[in-house]
Design a protein around this motif. Structure first.
Motif: not given
Length: 209
Positions: A80-86
């Motif tokens: 879920e929302n991996t790019q932003t969380e990364t």
């Protein structure tokens, strides 16, 4: 409609031993899913406390591990929302490094265990970090990372992947295919194993630096 907002956040991290003039190696160690950093860092207690200083970041997402709501675990990322969380996690790691200043002459080891491999490798690639050693334990290499993401590393950068011979999460055929893929990205990688399962075996870290 899903919207986005930027705000300031605070997170903890743990350290083990003291950073002194006698310190030879600084370890930045990323735990796996389900861990808290204060427990993960205990796995490094057998390292010489005079020569080794360990920094263990804490994954920001916490959850209760079972239905009695007593044991807490954590996770670095989900689908879920991996790019932003990364991006958020990598900014957090940057903040740790800014606060934990240490001389560039000290050996610097980046270690990722299980899910922590994904964070360690992405941080090194995106920030062009030059550790003396990069250790991956029982974890998969992110699919989006390519050879060109690591061309800045020198041939002297020691890269090691360690896997338990009885790790239930990995099938032999898939492991062999992954070895070929990862070696094409970081050709100097060394593959090691230990007789255990999905665990960090401290003895397998000997001669890393």
């Amino acid at each position: 409609m899903q919207k986005e907002v930027v705000y300031q956040s605070t997170n903890t991290f743990d350290t083990l031993n003291e950073l002194t003039d006698q310190t030879k190696t600084v370890w930045l160690v990323f735990h796996g899913i389900g861990y808290l950093s204060r427990y993960f860092i205990r796995l490094f207690q057998s390292l010489d406390p005079v020569n080794n200083y360990i920094i263990a970041p804490q994954a920001p997402s916490k959850y209760y591990k079972n239905n009695d709501y007593k044991r807490v675990g954590s996770s670095w990322l989900t689908k879920e929302n991996t790019q932003t969380e990364t991006k958020n996690v990598l900014n957090y790691i940057d903040a740790i490094m800014e606060s934990e200043k240490f001389p560039s002459s000290i050996n610097f080891v980046v270690l990722g265990y299980s899910q922590g491999v994904s964070i360690a490798s992405r941080w090194i690639a995106s920030r062009k970090i030059q550790p003396n050693a990069f250790v991956m334990i029982s974890g998969g290499f992110p699919k989006e990372l390519k050879k060109e993401d690591f061309t800045f590393l020198t041939k002297t950068t020691k890269i090691t992947h360690i896997l338990g011979e009885n790790d239930p999460y990995f099938e032999i055929d898939k492991v062999e295919a992954e070895k070929i893929r990862v070696k094409g990205i970081v050709p100097q990688i060394e593959f090691r194993s230990h007789p255990g399962g999905h665990e960090l075996d401290i003895e397998s870290l000997k001669n890393i630096v």
